[in-house]
Design a protein around this motif. Structure first.
Motif, short mmCIF file in Angstrom:
data_model
loop_
_atom_site.label_atom_id
_atom_site.label_comp_id
_atom_site.label_asym_id
_atom_site.label_seq_id
_atom_site.Cartn_x
_atom_site.Cartn_y
_atom_site.Cartn_z
N ASN A 1 57.85 10.56 45.37
CA ASN A 1 57.00 11.41 44.82
C ASN A 1 55.84 11.72 45.95
OD1 ASN A 1 55.56 8.99 45.11
ND2 ASN A 1 55.41 8.61 43.17
N GLU A 2 54.85 12.07 45.51
CA GLU A 2 53.78 12.51 46.83
C GLU A 2 53.36 11.33 47.50
OE1 GLU A 2 51.50 11.22 43.14
OE2 GLU A 2 53.17 12.57 43.57
N GLY A 3 53.85 10.02 47.05
CA GLY A 3 53.17 8.87 47.95
C GLY A 3 54.45 8.23 48.75
N GLY A 4 55.70 8.55 48.63
CA GLY A 4 56.49 8.19 49.69
C GLY A 4 58.02 7.79 48.35
N SER A 5 58.71 7.02 48.90
CA SER A 5 60.10 6.86 48.39
C SER A 5 60.19 5.33 47.78
CB SER A 5 61.24 6.96 49.18
OG SER A 5 61.00 6.12 50.37
N PHE A 6 60.93 5.06 46.66
CA PHE A 6 60.83 3.91 45.93
C PHE A 6 62.14 3.65 45.21
CE2 PHE A 6 58.73 7.21 43.55
CZ PHE A 6 59.52 7.46 42.31
N LEU A 7 62.59 2.51 44.95
CA LEU A 7 63.67 2.05 44.34
C LEU A 7 63.12 2.02 42.88
CD1 LEU A 7 66.32 0.61 44.35
CD2 LEU A 7 65.08 -1.49 44.07
N GLN A 8 64.37 2.54 42.02
CA GLN A 8 64.01 3.00 40.65
C GLN A 8 65.12 2.55 39.89
OE1 GLN A 8 62.71 7.01 39.82
NE2 GLN A 8 64.91 7.43 40.57
N THR A 9 65.25 2.56 38.42
CA THR A 9 66.36 2.20 37.52
C THR A 9 66.82 3.60 37.47
OG1 THR A 9 65.12 2.52 35.70
CG2 THR A 9 65.37 0.22 36.53
#
Length: 389
Positions: free
Chosen positions: A318-326
């Protein structure tokens, strides 16, 4: 609606979601939260759901479940920056395009670049030359409607080009040397002429090569190694590059190229992974293979009666960066804080025990490695009957 749950017995942050009867995530209640972000009750941690989804729409009456994950330490290591030689570190400005080349004093060239937010930055390059014994004269060259006009002293004349040939750009170089980018039906090339219009040599381009748009040439006395030096801005739909080329004073032998590359700085063009996929060469020589999801075997939660648990995970941004998600979209752990991302992909390389992450913001491609993704524990926060009120 009051939701109460026992957090798993492990150190970590908490992510909690509300799911409908089809298993679709409708509301993210918490992401990377701590126990302090909840109300602490006698029977566990407490939070409240207002019956709305993440868009603020009230959900229809029915049975919903609440479940989540405790996420421990996941290591994420920055590996490399790809596709932009003008960016030297994470804190440096991120130029996304080369706008122009400008000649500066003493055989220096200013490269004008534009960042993603529209700002202009300048980087300086220099030819490997020494000052001339006498400064260049009052010669100048210009392009008008594809024609080359050379002015030397009080004389002006037009460089003769063949029919259907047009000049893209031109520059004065060493004494009595005129460099011209010529577009012809057979392709685009760089040519060297004398001031009198005598053709000397060419630099041809193969199909698919980035084509020259701007040229500057060294006017000072070249070092002992070189006889001529030029600087080119070249571009196609995949890459934009600035190259400094030099001709050795001693003629090359055999199949060795006549020109030597002294400086080369490139920017990959493209706002999607597909646009830069062919440029992203892996150490194995094979293309990078992306994966949409991974099945991760988690640490067993004793509160779930020791039942083995797994999680289907993917990458999001999103606008704040990347992330691990289900794969349902519940955020688990922030990977990076790069703003303005346009794409993120993930895949296994090597032994498969670590994940490789590539992400791009339109200026540079960042590479990361993620380890210990299984350092998570699932928890169940129960079923709830939502009445719609």
């Amino acid at each position: 609606m009051r939701i109460t749950f026992l957090p798993p017995p492990m150190e970590g942050s908490l992510s909690l979601g509300i799911y409908d009867k089809k298993g679709k995530l409708v509301r993210t209640m918490a992401r990377e939260a701590s126990e302090k972000d909840f109300t602490i009750g006698l029977n566990g941690l407490i939070t409240f759901w207002d019956g709305k989804d993440d868009a603020g729409k009230v959900m229809p009456p029915g049975l919903y479940t609440a479940r989540g994950y405790s996420v421990g330490t996941i290591d994420v290591d920055g590996i490399a920056l790809h596709g932009n030689d003008w960016i030297t570190d994470d804190d440096a400005p991120r130029p996304a395009r080369v706008l122009d080349l400008h000649a500066a004093a003493d055989d220096k060239v200013d490269v004008i670049l534009r960042t993603l937010d529209g700002k202009e930055v300048t980087r300086s390059l220099s030819f490997d030359t020494q000052p001339q014994e006498k400064p260049p004269g009052d010669e100048s060259v210009s392009i008008t409607e594809g024609k080359v006009k050379l002015i030397s002293g009080a004389e002006a004349h037009e460089l003769p080009l063949a029919a259907r040939e047009t000049a893209v750009d031109a520059a004065l170089g060493a004494p009595d040397r005129l460099w011209v980018i010529v577009s012809a039906p057979g392709g685009t090339e760089v040519r060297a002429y004398t001031y009198g219009g005598e053709f000397l040599r060419r630099l041809a381009y193969a199909p698919g090569d980035p084509l020259p748009r701007r040229i500057l040439a060294a006017r000072g006395r070249s070092a002992n190694r070189w006889s001529e030096q030029i600087l080119l801005l070249e571009q196609n739909d995949k890459v934009q590059r600035v190259r400094s080329l030099a001709l050795p004073q001693q003629a090359t032998k055999g199949d060795a190229p006549a020109w030597e590359t002294v400086i080369e700085k490139s920017i990959w063009l493209g706002d999607s992974f597909e646009a830069i996929r062919d440029s992203l060469k892996r150490p194995s020589g094979k293309p990078f293979v992306t994966d949409k999801e991974f099945i991760v075997r988690l640490i067993d939660n004793p509160l779930l009666k020791g039942e083995p648990t797994t999680a289907h995970v993917s990458i999001g941004f999103n606008e704040g960066g990347s992330f691990l998600q289900t794969t349902e979209g519940l955020p688990l752990r922030r990977f990076t804080e790069t703003a303005g991302l346009k794409w993120v992909v993930i895949g296994r390389e090597g032994s498969g025990r670590q994940l490789t992450i590539f992400q791009g913001d339109g200026a540079v491609v960042e590479e990361f490695k993620a380890h210990k993704l299984a350092n998570m524990m699932a928890f169940d926060a129960g079923e709830y009957e939502w009445t719609g009120k």
